[in-house]
Enzyme design. Structure first.
Site: not given
Ligand code: NAP
Length: 321
Positions: A134, A137-138
């Site tokens: 992701c 997300c990261d």
């Protein structure tokens, strides 16, 4: 008379939010969580895009909080595998792995989608330690660092372009010499000076499992078989997701990629069956959007149970079995 007014299958942000809202509506929901309880956030480290946590929160901690919150309002959580469902008659019937049968007046499907992995072992071992599925997300953790993105589809191109904002360099590893992504996404990625491509290649291994962090990858050229090392700090795997819908095939309308087709909010082709989160969304795929659709499913189910006619309700013609 059904055992339950509402049964929710799935314990990610969509399922837990649906449980929170139906519990608070006094519908005494039963939430069934499988072995991968908590969904994809359990595979993430710091979540910085969940509103309300200014310093971020670890994915598993966020799921623990959500679970406790919905239990506080009386959600019953059952751990077990649903082996089959019969949605052809009401009440709906769910057959559990231990032989138990549960009947429900309404069903909220929130079984999510699973990111595909490379099946090389080291990718899963380093998940959350430099390997991610992701970018949203990261990506932020890789400011000024070189990283790789695996895949040649729209997701891979979108992630590569997004990650180029943070990373010093993004190397796309693709197993063929042409991209599957749409022309517009291809053009964006190919024109980006921070993105380069290694064609006809796959990741043979990710180093360094011993250290517990990503220090580089071993790339195999699929035409020549040649191996080479590339030093980098992160690997983003974007080779597609598989919606967890095998239980519902032949009963609930699915699109050609296997995602549940919803219409007018979270309704499926079966009155009384609703779907929320990634199991019906291959576009946004965020925890916060999944939670939002879980809330919608709860409200839709509540209205259905109260027999409130929905003026907006139009039977879907797009749904195919
Ligand atoms: P996808 O279109 O199925 O592409 C997956 C990519 O990963 C392909 O290039 C495939 O290679 C590669 N791949 C699959 N298995 C692999 C493996 N084991 N090892 C190495 N590479 C592997 O998946 P997606 O990109 O997630 O897109 C899914 C759907 O969502 C598509 O319909 C897409 O258009 C849509 N989507 C749209 C947007 C947007 O419009 N903004 C954004 C994201 C996704 P091959 O090409 O060789 O098969």
């Amino acid at each position: 008379m059904a055992d339950r007014k509402v049964v929710i299958i799935g314990s990610g942000p969509a399922g837990l939010t649906a449980a929170l809202y139906t519990a608070r509506a006094n519908l005494s929901p039963l939430l069934i969580e499988g072995l991968d309880a908590g969904g994809q956030l359990m595979l993430t480290t710091m979540v910085d895009n969940w509103p309300g946590y200014r310093d971020g929160i670890m994915g598993p901690d966020l799921m623990t909080e959500m679970r406790a919150q919905t239990e506080r309002f009386g959600t019953e959580i059952l751990t077990g595998n649903v082996m089959s469902v019969d949605l052809s008659r009401r009440p709906f019937t769910l057959a559990m792995g231990d032989g138990r049968k549960i009947t429900a007046e309404s069903l909220i499907i929130a079984t999510g989608a699973s990111a595909r992995w490379l099946d090389i072992g080291s990718d899963r071992k380093l998940s959350g330690h430099g390997v991610s599925t992701c970018a949203t997300c990261d990506g932020y953790f890789f400011r000024g660092k070189p990283i790789a993105v695996v895949g040649g589809g729209d997701s891979a191109m979108e992630e590569a372009v997004y990650l180029s904002r943070f990373a010093s360099k993004v190397t796309v590893i693709h197993r063929r010499d042409t991209l599957r992504a749409s022309k517009i996404m291809q053009d964006k990625a190919l024109a980006n000076p921070k993105i380069d491509f290694i064609w006809d290649s796959e990741i043979a291994d990710i180093n360094d499992v011993q250290k517990g962090e990503v220090t580089g990858i071993v790339v195999r050229n699929l035409k020549t078989g040649q191996l080479r090392d590339v030093a980098l700090d992160g690997v983003f795997i974007a080779i597609g997701h598989t919606p967890n819908t095998s239980l519902f095939k032949g009963q609930v309308g699915l699109d050609t990629n296997g995602y549940i087709v919803t219409h007018d909010g979270t309704r499926t082709n079966i009155p009384g069956v609703f779907a929320a989160g990634d199991v019906q969304d291959h576009i946004y795929r965020q925890a916060v959007t999944a939670a939002g659709s879980g809330c919608m499913a709860a409200i839709d189910a509540e209205r259905y149970l109260e027999g409130i006619p929905d003026e907006m309700h139009q039977p879907s013609t797009a749904a195919q079995l």
